[in-house]
Design a protein around this motif. Structure first.
Motif, PDB file in Angstrom:
ATOM      1  N   ARG B  98      36.228  42.778  35.905  1.00 46.27           N
ATOM      2  CA  ARG B  98      37.474  42.599  36.767  1.00 46.27           C
ATOM      3  C   ARG B  98      37.634  41.034  37.182  1.00 46.27           C
ATOM      4  O   ARG B  98      38.341  40.231  37.169  1.00 46.27           O
ATOM      5  N   SER B 118      44.083  44.282  34.756  1.00 45.84           N
ATOM      6  CA  SER B 118      44.040  45.615  34.644  1.00 45.84           C
ATOM      7  C   SER B 118      44.445  45.921  32.994  1.00 45.84           C
ATOM      8  O   SER B 118      43.683  46.652  32.338  1.00 45.84           O
ATOM      9  N   GLU B 119      45.379  45.136  32.639  1.00 43.63           N
ATOM     10  CA  GLU B 119      46.012  45.376  31.252  1.00 43.63           C
ATOM     11  C   GLU B 119      44.679  45.342  30.140  1.00 43.63           C
ATOM     12  O   GLU B 119      44.656  45.965  29.245  1.00 43.63           O
ATOM     13  N   LEU B 121      41.449  45.116  30.646  1.00 44.63           N
ATOM     14  CA  LEU B 121      40.486  46.081  30.859  1.00 44.63           C
ATOM     15  C   LEU B 121      41.041  47.085  30.019  1.00 44.63           C
ATOM     16  O   LEU B 121      40.109  48.021  29.290  1.00 44.63           O
ATOM     17  N   ARG B 122      42.158  47.669  30.190  1.00 47.49           N
ATOM     18  CA  ARG B 122      42.554  48.823  29.393  1.00 47.49           C
ATOM     19  C   ARG B 122      42.570  48.524  27.818  1.00 47.49           C
ATOM     20  O   ARG B 122      41.649  49.347  27.085  1.00 47.49           O
ATOM     21  N   HIS B 123      42.827  47.557  27.374  1.00 43.05           N
ATOM     22  CA  HIS B 123      42.737  47.009  26.003  1.00 43.05           C
ATOM     23  C   HIS B 123      41.178  47.093  25.679  1.00 43.05           C
ATOM     24  O   HIS B 123      41.209  47.441  24.389  1.00 43.05           O
ATOM     25  N   LEU B 125      38.799  48.774  26.780  1.00 42.73           N
ATOM     26  CA  LEU B 125      38.488  50.196  26.669  1.00 42.73           C
ATOM     27  C   LEU B 125      37.174  49.994  27.969  1.00 42.73           C
ATOM     28  O   LEU B 125      36.263  50.764  27.799  1.00 42.73           O
ATOM     29  N   PHE B 127      38.242  49.956  31.349  1.00 43.93           N
ATOM     30  CA  PHE B 127      38.952  50.115  32.607  1.00 43.93           C
ATOM     31  C   PHE B 127      38.057  50.689  33.761  1.00 43.93           C
ATOM     32  O   PHE B 127      38.181  50.190  35.060  1.00 43.93           O
ATOM     33  N   ASP B 128      37.408  51.893  33.418  1.00 43.85           N
ATOM     34  CA  ASP B 128      36.581  52.551  34.533  1.00 43.85           C
ATOM     35  C   ASP B 128      35.147  51.558  34.818  1.00 43.85           C
ATOM     36  O   ASP B 128      34.516  52.080  35.621  1.00 43.85           O
ATOM     37  N   GLY B 130      35.298  48.409  35.460  1.00 44.10           N
ATOM     38  CA  GLY B 130      35.942  47.100  35.838  1.00 44.10           C
ATOM     39  C   GLY B 130      34.875  46.382  36.986  1.00 44.10           C
ATOM     40  O   GLY B 130      34.864  45.185  37.088  1.00 44.10           O
ATOM     41  N   GLU B 148      39.448  39.904  25.044  1.00 42.43           N
ATOM     42  CA  GLU B 148      40.510  40.072  26.226  1.00 42.43           C
ATOM     43  C   GLU B 148      40.788  38.854  26.988  1.00 42.43           C
ATOM     44  O   GLU B 148      41.834  38.459  27.544  1.00 42.43           O
TER      45      GLU B 148
END
Lengths: 226, 239, 218
Positions: B98, B118-119, B121-123, B125, B127-128, B130, B148
């Motif tokens: 992050r 955040s977006e 990190l989601r793309h 995969l 996010f957890d 971060g 990303e």
């Protein structure tokens, strides 16, 4: 203009964040400086006070520690070639140079806070007799050395043999800084302190800083373009 | 100040490094919504070409036009529309995923850097993961994060240098899908690779470089591997 | 330039051949006698070294802006000649100084500045040789900085020395000495120009050979 300083601050803050986490650079640079001082103490101290030599020793230690710190700062940017990512930012590239310079200055000033008292102690040199002038010498001398050093270290970040090439390139070009800083410090340490001489040397340092900061800002982009 | 362009024109681009000619009179055109491949063996000049197009390197002669203007004419704001993913990945291993994303988002002038991170990190995969340091990531994870990172500022032109190297099959498929959705969104992608099987899946067309020169174009990428190998074989066994 | 090269070299050669006669005819300097005559082999290279350093700096700055290979070749050749002529000056200088004034070296402004310029251009050559890819650009940056620092070196040593004045003073020249000096200078200048031309031509030829090699593969 504010976009420029925004980028400077972002880069400097990132370096600070990384440094705060590991404290690698500050610990190793300070300890290296201490080792240097000890080597000089062992090699030079005699029964009588050395006076003038303390000035030379202080600035040699700053130059050596500075060279190491510069190399290591850019080594970090070399690891995953993040230097290129910085250069790809949509801002004036010299902002990156200034951001890095601020990081180096922070590192060196912190080292000096520890080294100057140690040199004063080990060589019985009255470095604190004129704190304002001494601080001015330290500040403008370190800026002079660092502004050329940051440019050269950035330039060499991806070159071969960069570890040894940095001092080879840097020391001759920054000789005026060494002369002015050592002589200025020596003027303060003299038996009859020459405050006017010290002020003259400070003025020379300031003009060196202005010229070379400007030159570095102009040449940073051409020199960093492959 | 915003700037955008929809076509890229590389004209007679040459680059010498001392005596070595890295690029020799290369010309190429790309449009938004295309994925163009740069193929060729190592040392062919693919990385040099990408470096010049990304403004990291200067050309010895020739020019690159972004929507009809040169980089010098447009200025630093051009870089807000260019994203680069090289094999070096450009990630600080001492920072968390992050932190890396937020830093680069801010540096590249993204306004809502936390939300965009955040977006991203989601793309990717991740996010957890971060708050984990990048030093603990595998190659595939770093690659996804690096991609990303290159896309944080929503660039118009994406330059990729050997993006499939060291990726497992799942990651490769993920990358291909991401590139296809970027193409659909109007991104222009220039991709250097020597992985021909993967190239067939994702490229619209390709050009072939050797010793710094453009030696061929492939308007249709099907059967690419076979044709490419034949061509190389012919070059090696020719009298 | 190609046609001029043999002419330049010939002219330089001629001057060097006749120089001993001109120098022998020059008057003897009062305190130093014969030893002073090494001065004719010391001062022109010393002056040319500084001019060459400046020339390299200017060519490097132009190269950084324009990026054309020719400027880089000229800058590299000028740097090599700076080191060579500097070496000549720094060998002949101490030899003369030792005999004339009893010291091998003094830290006066001009000497210190010359020594630093020589060292900077030695480091230029080291950078080009060992710096790997892209070292042309880096060396160009170094040459510009080297040029910029030389006045500061001069000024700082000057200030330093006003506190501790030197005991030796380089004499100013009466007119009789001027003729052989400029004669020797002309010889060294022609030598410099011919060597520079030769060196740049070497790079041109190398580039042409590489081009031919590439084209032959088609």
């Amino acid at each position: 203009m504010s976009a420029f300083w925004r980028v400077v601050w972002i880069v400097a803050r990132k370096d600070l964040a990384i440094e705060a986490r590991s404290r690698e650079l500050i610990n190793t640079t300070v300890f290296f400086a201490l080792s240097c001082v000890i080597i000089f103490a062992v090699s030079f101290v005699r029964e009588r006070a050395l006076g003038d030599a303390a000035a030379g020793i202080l600035w040699v230690v700053i130059a050596f520690s500075g060279t190491l710190a510069l190399g290591r700062t850019f080594e970090r940017e070399r690891y995953a070639d993040t230097l290129r990512a910085l250069l790809l930012a949509p801002s004036a590239r010299p902002a990156i140079y200034v951001g890095k310079l601020i990081g180096i200055l922070g590192l060196l000033f912190t080292t000096e806070i520890i080294v100057v008292p140690l040199v004063a102690l080990l060589f019985q040199a009255r470095l604190f007799a004129y704190p304002v002038l001494m601080s001015a010498l330290l500040i403008f001398g370190t800026i002079g050395f660092s502004c050329v050093g940051t440019l050269f270290a950035a330039m060499l970040a991806r070159a071969r043999s960069r570890d040894v090439l940095l001092p080879i390139l840097l020391y001759p070009v920054t000789i005026p800084v060494m002369i002015a800083s050592v002589r200025g410090t020596g003027a303060l340490l003299d038996a009859a302190p020459q405050l006017d001489m010290a002020r003259l040397w400070i003025m020379l340092l300031v003009s060196f800083d202005v010229v070379f900061l400007t030159l570095s800002l102009w040449t940073f982009e051409p020199v960093m373009t492959e | 100040m915003t700037f955008d362009f929809h076509d890229l024109s590389i004209r007679e681009l040459s680059r010498n490094y001392g005596r070595r000619r890295a690029l020799s009179r290369v010309s190429l055109d790309c449009r938004a919504g295309e994925i163009v491949g740069l193929l060729g063996p190592n040392g062919a000049g693919k990385s040099t070409l990408l470096a010049i197009v990304s403004t990291l390197a200067a050309a010895s002669s020739g020019e690159v036009l972004y929507g009809g203007h040169t980089a010098k004419h447009i200025g630093a704001v051009l870089r807000s529309r260019i994203g680069v993913l090289s094999h070096d990945l450009h990630l600080y291993s001492e920072l968390s995923a992050r932190e890396n994303l937020v830093f680069f988002a801010r540096l590249y002038g993204v306004i809502d850097s936390d939300a965009r991170a955040s977006e991203a990190l989601r793309h990717a995969l991740l996010f957890d993961r971060g708050t984990d340091l990048v030093s603990g990531f595998s190659r595939g994870m770093r690659q996804r994060l690096a991609l990303e990172r290159a896309l944080l500022h929503k660039p118009r032109l994406l330059l990729l240098d050997e993006p499939f190297t060291g990726l497992d099959d799942a990651s490769t498929i993920g990358l291909i899908d991401r590139l296809k959705s970027l193409r659909a969104a109007g991104c222009m992608v220039l991709l250097a690779t020597h992985d021909l099987d993967t190239a067939e899946e994702v490229l619209d067309r390709a050009v072939v470089l050797r010793d710094g020169r453009l030696v061929g174009t492939e308007a249709d990428v099907r059967g690419l591997r076979k044709r490419y190998q034949d061509r190389l074989h012919a070059a090696v066994t020719a009298p | 330039m190609r046609k001029a090269f043999p002419l330049l070299l010939g002219a330089a050669g001629l001057i060097f051949l006749t120089a001993p006669v001109v120098i022998a005819r020059a008057p003897f300097e009062s305190t130093m006698g014969l030893v002073q005559k090494i001065f004719y082999f010391h001062m022109p290279p010393a002056m040319l070294m500084l001019l060459s350093a400046f020339f390299c700096g200017v060519m490097s700055a132009i190269y950084l802006v324009k990026r054309r290979a020719q400027y880089d070749w000229i800058a590299h050749a000028a740097a090599e000649l700076t080191v060579v002529f500097g070496a000549i000056a720094m060998v002949t200088g101490p030899l003369w100084a030792r005999k004339a004034w009893g010291v091998w070296w003094v830290w006066d402004p001009r000497l210190t500045m010359s020594l630093l310029m020589w060292m900077i251009f030695v480091s230029y050559l080291l950078l080009r040789r060992y710096g790997g890819y892209g070292s042309e650009t880096l060396a160009a940056g170094l040459a510009v900085f080297g040029m910029a620092t030389s006045p500061f070196v001069y000024i700082s040593v000057n200030i330093w020395r006003t506190i501790h004045p030197l005991t030796t003073v380089v004499p100013t020249l009466p007119v009789d000495f001027a003729v052989p000096l400029w004669y020797a200078f002309a010889g060294f200048l022609l030598l410099y120009i011919s060597l520079l031309t030769l060196r740049v031509r070497l790079e041109e030829q190398r580039a042409a050979v590489d081009l031919l090699y590439l084209e032959s593969e088609e």
